[in-house]
Design an enzyme around this catalytic site. Structure first.
Site, PDB file in Angstrom:
ATOM      1  N   LEU A   1       0.860  -1.172   0.000  1.00  0.00           N
ATOM      2  CA  LEU A   1       0.000   0.000   0.000  1.00  0.00           C
ATOM      3  C   LEU A   1       0.901   1.228   0.000  1.00  0.00           C
ATOM      4  O   LEU A   1       1.984   1.206   0.597  1.00  0.00           O
ATOM      5  CB  LEU A   1      -0.900   0.034   1.245  1.00  0.00           C
ATOM      6  CG  LEU A   1      -1.992  -1.032   1.374  1.00  0.00           C
ATOM      7  CD1 LEU A   1      -2.739  -0.847   2.686  1.00  0.00           C
ATOM      8  CD2 LEU A   1      -2.959  -0.978   0.201  1.00  0.00           C
ATOM      9  N   ASP A   2       0.469   2.305  -0.663  1.00  0.00           N
ATOM     10  CA  ASP A   2       1.229   3.548  -0.627  1.00  0.00           C
ATOM     11  C   ASP A   2       1.390   4.023   0.814  1.00  0.00           C
ATOM     12  O   ASP A   2       0.540   3.753   1.670  1.00  0.00           O
ATOM     13  CB  ASP A   2       0.520   4.639  -1.433  1.00  0.00           C
ATOM     14  CG  ASP A   2       0.486   4.346  -2.925  1.00  0.00           C
ATOM     15  OD1 ASP A   2       1.328   3.552  -3.390  1.00  0.00           O
ATOM     16  OD2 ASP A   2      -0.378   4.920  -3.610  1.00  0.00           O
ATOM     17  N   LYS A   3       2.452   4.753   1.076  1.00  0.00           N
ATOM     18  CA  LYS A   3       2.734   5.244   2.416  1.00  0.00           C
ATOM     19  C   LYS A   3       1.549   6.007   3.005  1.00  0.00           C
ATOM     20  O   LYS A   3       1.215   5.843   4.187  1.00  0.00           O
ATOM     21  CB  LYS A   3       3.973   6.154   2.381  1.00  0.00           C
ATOM     22  CG  LYS A   3       4.339   6.770   3.734  1.00  0.00           C
ATOM     23  CD  LYS A   3       5.567   7.658   3.606  1.00  0.00           C
ATOM     24  CE  LYS A   3       5.901   8.326   4.937  1.00  0.00           C
ATOM     25  NZ  LYS A   3       7.091   9.208   4.828  1.00  0.00           N
TER      26      LYS A   3
ATOM     27  N   THR B   1      -1.605   5.751   2.250  1.00  0.00           N
ATOM     28  CA  THR B   1      -2.850   4.984   2.240  1.00  0.00           C
ATOM     29  C   THR B   1      -2.924   4.129   3.494  1.00  0.00           C
ATOM     30  O   THR B   1      -1.926   3.554   3.925  1.00  0.00           O
ATOM     31  CB  THR B   1      -2.914   4.074   0.995  1.00  0.00           C
ATOM     32  OG1 THR B   1      -2.847   4.876  -0.182  1.00  0.00           O
ATOM     33  CG2 THR B   1      -4.199   3.265   0.970  1.00  0.00           C
TER      34      THR B   1
ATOM     35  N   ARG C   1      -5.462   6.516  -7.756  1.00  0.00           N
ATOM     36  CA  ARG C   1      -5.164   7.948  -7.700  1.00  0.00           C
ATOM     37  C   ARG C   1      -5.112   8.568  -9.092  1.00  0.00           C
ATOM     38  O   ARG C   1      -5.651   9.656  -9.325  1.00  0.00           O
ATOM     39  CB  ARG C   1      -3.848   8.151  -6.945  1.00  0.00           C
ATOM     40  CG  ARG C   1      -3.906   7.683  -5.491  1.00  0.00           C
ATOM     41  CD  ARG C   1      -2.530   7.562  -4.864  1.00  0.00           C
ATOM     42  NE  ARG C   1      -1.851   8.848  -4.775  1.00  0.00           N
ATOM     43  CZ  ARG C   1      -0.627   8.986  -4.269  1.00  0.00           C
ATOM     44  NH1 ARG C   1       0.038   7.915  -3.833  1.00  0.00           N
ATOM     45  NH2 ARG C   1      -0.066  10.177  -4.213  1.00  0.00           N
TER      46      ARG C   1
END
Length: 308
Positions: free
Chosen positions: A82-84, A86, A184
């Site tokens: 997961l993105d930082k 998120t 995104r």
């Protein structure tokens, strides 16, 4: 055999209820755990794994330390990220063998990946499909490109609008593909960037963070086995933002991005514009509207794997 979910008896080693363990100044919420897999609730702002050469504490480090309490030689094994910025549910394998088995049939193993997003503006339809092509050549920013572009990857996301208010929309999303920054980029290209996502053109930041949360994942560790479905509660401030009033805060760029790579301008319109088809699209698997927003319990269940 029925494809409906059914609950089965779990092993004694399985964690059936959410629990929290303290590790320094971080609290790790465990949503599911057995001998081979562990699912945790990732907080916003904590990277899944530290960049190469960095000593920054990561979720991977916390999960590994938890595993080593019972097995000093054990280590977490990364199977997805997961993105930082998120938050939400993320799964780690607890050994190399389980990771190898999962990665050998990853596309079939993941039956469902659902997200909740707070976005600016209004989507073109109450529900639909975003089916576009993305380029991941730029290490800091993914671009939507025309089909047939060199190195492009197809990205498919189903969406349903849950509610709207105060200039925002709350969306439920289901990934049919797993590209970097997929949600995104596609939402920004549709004119509805994720709240707080200045990198992709957001102008408002009502949460003080990226408005994206991984709400559910359903995964089968081996072919033919029943899938384990794990949920993470939706952050309460997502829905609260729809009723907020007053001057919005300006979105801030992620701290980890080099200053010279920041680009506060919205992405240029692509000739391959995002398409939306109410009620469905090219993805063949069925979608249960409202699944990620129903009871926000951090519970799990098992079910039969559907045949392709």
């Amino acid at each position: 055999m029925s494809e409906r979910k059914r609950t089965v008896q779990t092993r004694a080693t399985t964690t059936s209820r959410p629990s929290s363990v303290r590790n320094g100044r971080y609290s790790l919420t465990i949503l599911y755990e057995d001998d081979e897999l562990i699912a945790v609730d990732k907080p916003c702002g904590l990277p899944t794994i530290s960049p190469e050469g960095s000593r920054t504490r990561s979720l991977y480090d916390l999960v590994t330390k938890h595993i080593q309490r019972r097995n000093p030689k054990g280590r977490a094994a990364l199977v997805h990220r997961l993105d930082k910025e998120t938050s939400g549910v993320i799964v780690f394998a607890k050994n190399a063998r389980t990771k190898t088995e999962l990665m050998s049939h990853w596309n079939e193993a993941v039956d469902e990946r659902g997200y909740i997003a707070l976005v600016e503006g209004t989507m073109p339809a109450q529900s639909g499909v975003l089916d576009t092509y993305l380029s991941e050549i730029d290490p800091y920013r993914v671009h939507q490109v025309p089909a047939g572009s060199r190195g492009c990857l197809r990205a498919i996301t189903k969406y349903t609008v849950l509610s709207t208010g105060a200039g925002f929309s709350l969306l439920e999303l289901r990934l049919e593909t797993g590209r970097r920054h997929q949600i995104r980029v596609q939402l920004a290209s549709a004119g509805c960037p994720v709240a707080g996502d200045e990198r992709y053109g957001a102008k408002r930041d009502p949460l003080g963070r990226l408005g994206l949360h991984a709400a559910v994942i359903s995964i089968a560790r081996r072919q033919g086995e029943e899938a384990i479905r794990v949920e993470s509660p939706q952050p309460p401030d997502f829905a609260a933002a729809l009723k907020a009033s007053g001057e919005p805060r300006r979105a801030t760029a992620p701290r980890s991005e080099p200053r010279e790579s920041r680009d506060p301008r919205p992405p240029a319109a692509s000739p391959d514009r995002t398409r939306a088809w109410p009620g469905g699209g090219p993805a063949s698997r069925g979608y249960r509207s409202g699944s990620a927003s129903k009871k926000s319990s951090s519970s799990y269940s098992t079910r039969n794997k559907r045949k392709p």
